[in-house]
Design a protein around this motif. Sequence first.
Motif, PDB file in Angstrom:
ATOM      1  N   PHE A 196       0.824  -1.211   0.000  1.00  0.00           N
ATOM      2  CA  PHE A 196       0.000   0.000   0.000  1.00  0.00           C
ATOM      3  C   PHE A 196       0.860   1.263   0.000  1.00  0.00           C
ATOM      4  N   ASN A 226      -5.699   1.405  -1.407  1.00  0.00           N
ATOM      5  CA  ASN A 226      -6.802   0.898  -0.588  1.00  0.00           C
ATOM      6  C   ASN A 226      -7.905   1.939  -0.478  1.00  0.00           C
ATOM      7  N   THR A 244       3.310   0.022   4.784  1.00  0.00           N
ATOM      8  CA  THR A 244       2.164   0.829   4.353  1.00  0.00           C
ATOM      9  C   THR A 244       2.471   2.318   4.493  1.00  0.00           C
ATOM     10  N   CYS A 268      -9.474   7.343  -3.092  1.00  0.00           N
ATOM     11  CA  CYS A 268      -8.882   6.281  -3.905  1.00  0.00           C
ATOM     12  C   CYS A 268      -8.981   6.607  -5.394  1.00  0.00           C
ATOM     13  N   ILE A 286      -5.664  -2.835  -6.336  1.00  0.00           N
ATOM     14  CA  ILE A 286      -6.579  -2.385  -5.290  1.00  0.00           C
ATOM     15  C   ILE A 286      -6.855  -3.528  -4.332  1.00  0.00           C
ATOM     16  N   MET A 287      -6.459  -3.335  -3.085  1.00  0.00           N
ATOM     17  CA  MET A 287      -6.670  -4.327  -2.030  1.00  0.00           C
ATOM     18  C   MET A 287      -7.547  -3.701  -0.961  1.00  0.00           C
ATOM     19  N   ALA A 288      -8.558  -4.431  -0.531  1.00  0.00           N
ATOM     20  CA  ALA A 288      -9.487  -3.894   0.459  1.00  0.00           C
ATOM     21  C   ALA A 288      -9.983  -5.002   1.381  1.00  0.00           C
TER      22      ALA A 288
END
Length: 311
Positions: A196, A226, A244, A268, A286-288
């Motif tokens: 991130f 994120n 991060t 974002c 994109i990681m969530a």
Amino acid sequence: MNDASVSLPRTFADRLRAGRFAMTAEVAPPVSCDPQDLLRKAAPLRGLADAVNVTDGAGARAHMSALAAANILLGAGIEPILQITCRDKNRIALQSELMGAAALGIRNVLVLTGDDPKAGDQPDTKPVFDIDSKTLLETARRLRDEGKLPTGREVAGKAPFFLGAADMPIDPPADWQPNSLRGKAGAGAQFVQTQFCMDAALIRRYVGVLAQAGLTRQLAILIGINPLRSAKSAQWMKSHLFGTIIPDALIARMEKAADPAREGIRICVDLIQELAAIPGVAGVHIMAPGNDAAIPEVIAEARQRVQKAAV
């Protein structure tokens, strides 16, 4: 030129090779034996994400196998990126998994070290780490390019892999050299997905150094981002997820928002638009975790913005 004469990129690799900005997403396979549980999570990404990562024991916790999950997504018309970690399998098992992935038609492979089992819910688990991620990349590259295992044993069939590695963006000091990433490129990596980083100015400096080293010509760089849910979750990520990067200004913006989740999506999308304008940035990843529902909205809005800016 009419639309029928335009050859559009068909795959994730095609898109990157054509210089088109890519947007990938990530799905953690469920703790389930039912393929429908996976498809319910991934189906909203069909036709939106250029490819979807399936994690391999993320957080050092058990779930549906990544190889099985990638095959299920492929059958559902969703292009997978299979994550393979070095944590759980020795080199024989890893080589077998690569051959199995090729046999199933899985082309995108992201090679990772894997989280320490002590970070998971079964801390007494014995880690393997027989080989490192660079060695596994070299194994996959040799399987693809030479049709051989590290022993020299010939392998029947083809393994047309598109190989990926991970990296962690930093604000590069004056004398910094991206030696780790250079080594991964030499081992066979063709694309990179990063940890991130929600700081476009830092990314501009980081990618600038990669460009000077010639790495943006060898590697497609996708920046991990994120859709933040709240100032509290953003602060937790910054404090607990190694590597991060979230600027304090973004956390303050989340604190002031009347609807933090919506503000996180807006942040974002704004960031994706900014990253798309940075030379050397090939896309975003994109990681969530725990907020999967936000990803399709982010991609849909960002795609419109990026396409409009490109006109």
